[in-house]
Design a protein around this motif. Structure first.
Motif, short mmCIF file in Angstrom:
data_model
loop_
_atom_site.label_atom_id
_atom_site.label_comp_id
_atom_site.label_asym_id
_atom_site.label_seq_id
_atom_site.Cartn_x
_atom_site.Cartn_y
_atom_site.Cartn_z
N ARG A 1 0.83 -1.21 0.00
CA ARG A 1 0.00 0.00 0.00
C ARG A 1 0.87 1.26 0.00
NH1 ARG A 1 -2.87 -3.06 3.92
NH2 ARG A 1 -2.14 -1.70 5.61
N ARG A 2 1.94 1.23 0.78
CA ARG A 2 2.80 2.41 0.88
C ARG A 2 3.44 2.74 -0.47
NH1 ARG A 2 8.04 2.56 1.55
NH2 ARG A 2 8.16 0.44 2.42
N VAL A 3 3.99 1.74 -1.13
CA VAL A 3 4.65 1.98 -2.42
C VAL A 3 3.61 2.33 -3.49
CG1 VAL A 3 6.05 0.93 -4.23
CG2 VAL A 3 6.61 0.53 -1.83
N GLY A 4 2.44 1.72 -3.41
CA GLY A 4 1.37 2.08 -4.34
C GLY A 4 0.99 3.54 -4.22
N LEU A 5 0.90 4.03 -2.99
CA LEU A 5 0.58 5.43 -2.77
C LEU A 5 1.71 6.33 -3.25
CD1 LEU A 5 -1.37 7.54 -1.68
CD2 LEU A 5 -0.38 7.19 0.60
N GLU A 6 2.93 5.90 -3.09
CA GLU A 6 4.07 6.69 -3.59
C GLU A 6 3.98 6.88 -5.10
OE1 GLU A 6 7.53 4.62 -2.28
OE2 GLU A 6 7.31 5.24 -0.17
N ILE A 7 3.59 5.82 -5.81
CA ILE A 7 3.44 5.92 -7.27
C ILE A 7 2.33 6.91 -7.61
CG2 ILE A 7 2.77 4.66 -9.36
CD1 ILE A 7 4.13 2.18 -8.13
N ILE A 8 1.20 6.79 -6.92
CA ILE A 8 0.07 7.70 -7.18
C ILE A 8 0.47 9.14 -6.89
CG2 ILE A 8 -2.24 8.35 -6.40
CD1 ILE A 8 -2.72 5.33 -5.85
N ASP A 9 1.13 9.37 -5.77
CA ASP A 9 1.53 10.73 -5.41
C ASP A 9 2.47 11.34 -6.44
OD1 ASP A 9 0.04 10.75 -3.07
OD2 ASP A 9 1.73 10.27 -1.76
N ALA A 10 3.37 10.52 -6.94
CA ALA A 10 4.39 11.04 -7.85
C ALA A 10 3.90 11.17 -9.30
CB ALA A 10 5.63 10.13 -7.81
N GLU A 11 3.03 10.23 -9.72
CA GLU A 11 2.71 10.17 -11.15
C GLU A 11 1.23 10.13 -11.48
OE1 GLU A 11 5.28 7.30 -13.23
OE2 GLU A 11 6.26 7.00 -11.29
N GLY A 12 0.36 10.02 -10.49
CA GLY A 12 -1.07 10.01 -10.75
C GLY A 12 -1.69 8.63 -10.67
N LEU A 13 -3.01 8.61 -10.61
CA LEU A 13 -3.75 7.35 -10.49
C LEU A 13 -3.49 6.42 -11.67
CD1 LEU A 13 -7.28 8.42 -9.21
CD2 LEU A 13 -5.81 6.70 -8.15
N GLU A 14 -3.43 7.00 -12.86
CA GLU A 14 -3.28 6.18 -14.07
C GLU A 14 -1.96 5.45 -14.11
OE1 GLU A 14 -3.85 9.41 -14.00
OE2 GLU A 14 -5.99 9.54 -14.48
N ALA A 15 -0.96 5.97 -13.39
CA ALA A 15 0.37 5.36 -13.42
C ALA A 15 0.43 4.07 -12.61
CB ALA A 15 1.41 6.34 -12.89
N LEU A 16 -0.53 3.87 -11.71
CA LEU A 16 -0.49 2.68 -10.87
C LEU A 16 -1.04 1.48 -11.63
CD1 LEU A 16 0.04 1.42 -8.07
CD2 LEU A 16 -2.35 1.94 -7.52
N SER A 17 -0.23 0.46 -11.74
CA SER A 17 -0.66 -0.84 -12.27
C SER A 17 0.02 -1.90 -11.44
CB SER A 17 -0.28 -0.99 -13.74
OG SER A 17 1.13 -1.09 -13.88
N MET A 18 -0.51 -3.10 -11.48
CA MET A 18 0.10 -4.17 -10.70
C MET A 18 1.51 -4.48 -11.20
SD MET A 18 -2.22 -4.63 -8.48
CE MET A 18 -2.33 -6.21 -7.63
N ARG A 19 1.71 -4.38 -12.50
CA ARG A 19 3.04 -4.63 -13.06
C ARG A 19 4.02 -3.55 -12.63
NH1 ARG A 19 4.92 -7.83 -16.97
NH2 ARG A 19 2.81 -8.43 -17.58
N ARG A 20 3.56 -2.28 -12.69
CA ARG A 20 4.43 -1.17 -12.29
C ARG A 20 4.77 -1.27 -10.80
NH1 ARG A 20 4.88 4.21 -13.87
NH2 ARG A 20 6.78 5.05 -12.94
N LEU A 21 3.79 -1.62 -10.02
CA LEU A 21 4.00 -1.75 -8.58
C LEU A 21 4.98 -2.89 -8.29
CD1 LEU A 21 3.31 -1.00 -5.67
CD2 LEU A 21 1.25 -2.42 -5.86
N ALA A 22 4.82 -4.00 -8.98
CA ALA A 22 5.71 -5.13 -8.78
C ALA A 22 7.15 -4.76 -9.12
CB ALA A 22 5.26 -6.31 -9.62
N ASP A 23 7.32 -4.00 -10.20
CA ASP A 23 8.67 -3.56 -10.58
C ASP A 23 9.30 -2.71 -9.48
OD1 ASP A 23 8.50 -4.85 -12.99
OD2 ASP A 23 7.98 -3.05 -14.15
N ARG A 24 8.50 -1.80 -8.90
CA ARG A 24 9.02 -0.94 -7.83
C ARG A 24 9.37 -1.76 -6.58
NH1 ARG A 24 7.65 4.56 -7.55
NH2 ARG A 24 8.47 4.42 -5.41
#
Length: 215
Positions: free
Chosen positions: A15-38
């Motif tokens: 959840r923490r890393v998912g929120l970091e992606i949203i904060d930095a790049e927006g809702l559309e930037a969050l995907s399960m693949r992107r999150l897994a990479d991070r």
């Protein structure tokens, strides 16, 4: 190979890393693949902790709502509204990219529903009829979400020449962007106090001298 001393994944870290992606790049930037990479794992590993991206978004949103303070309703309804509205806005301003998702309502999110219950309970205990308590909660949310969706002041270009002659009443508008945070905060407080002042008048009109709400 021995197991690591701490798990590579946990629901909290996801959840923490998912929120970091949203904060930095927006809702559309969050995907399960992107999150897994991070997180340095395969996307399939995430599904041991969360079933879908939508479920993850609800869990992230519920974490954000945990910061909203509804304890003021234990004192009186006006203190409750002020405390709730200010802490609610602070939580949204800290994560503006998540606001459109949060604006849709509490859904089945535990923290969001608990806070909605506390707000409604605090208002009805104070003597507000159920219908009015619902509308007060909605009105306050509209104010909070609207103020967090964007900055009014930042939308004005900082070019003094733009406003000369054609827009004479905006001759100070070029200064707004520089003071955006201060103006936006003050504007929210002005609207909140105006709302509460108006509600206090209605409260007096709806309440008899004995304190019993009129039907």
């Amino acid at each position: 190979m021995p197991r690591p001393s701490t798990p590579l994944l946990s629901p909290e870290r996801i959840r923490r890393v998912g929120l970091e992606i949203i904060d930095a790049e927006g809702l559309e930037a969050l995907s399960m693949r992107r999150l897994a990479d991070r997180l340095g794992v395969r996307a399939a590993s995430l599904y041991n902790h969360v079933a879908t991206k939508d479920e993850l978004l609800h869990e992230i949103a519920d974490d954000v709502m945990a910061a909203v303070d509804v304890s003021g309703f234990e004192q009186d309804w006006t203190t409750g509204l002020r405390t709730w509205a200010r802490s609610y806005r602070a939580a949204l301003v800290a994560h503006p990219n998540l606001v459109p998702f949060l604006a849709s309502g509490p859904a089945r999110r535990e923290n969001a529903l608990r806070r909605a219950d506390a707000v409604h309970g605090g208002l009805t205990r104070a003597g507000w009829p159920q219908r009015y308590a619902t509308m007060i909660g909605a009105s306050t949310k509209y104010l909070v979400v609207g103020s967090a969706l964007g900055s009014f002041s930042s939308g004005f270009p900082a070019d003094a020449a733009l406003y000369d002659e054609r827009f004479p009443h905006l001759n100070k508008a070029h200064l707004l962007r520089e003071h955006a945070a201060e103006i936006d905060e003050g504007s929210f407080e002005l609207a909140l106090e105006a709302l509460i002042d108006g509600l206090q008048k209605q409260y007096r009109d709806l309440t008899t001298t004995s304190g019993t709400p009129r039907e």
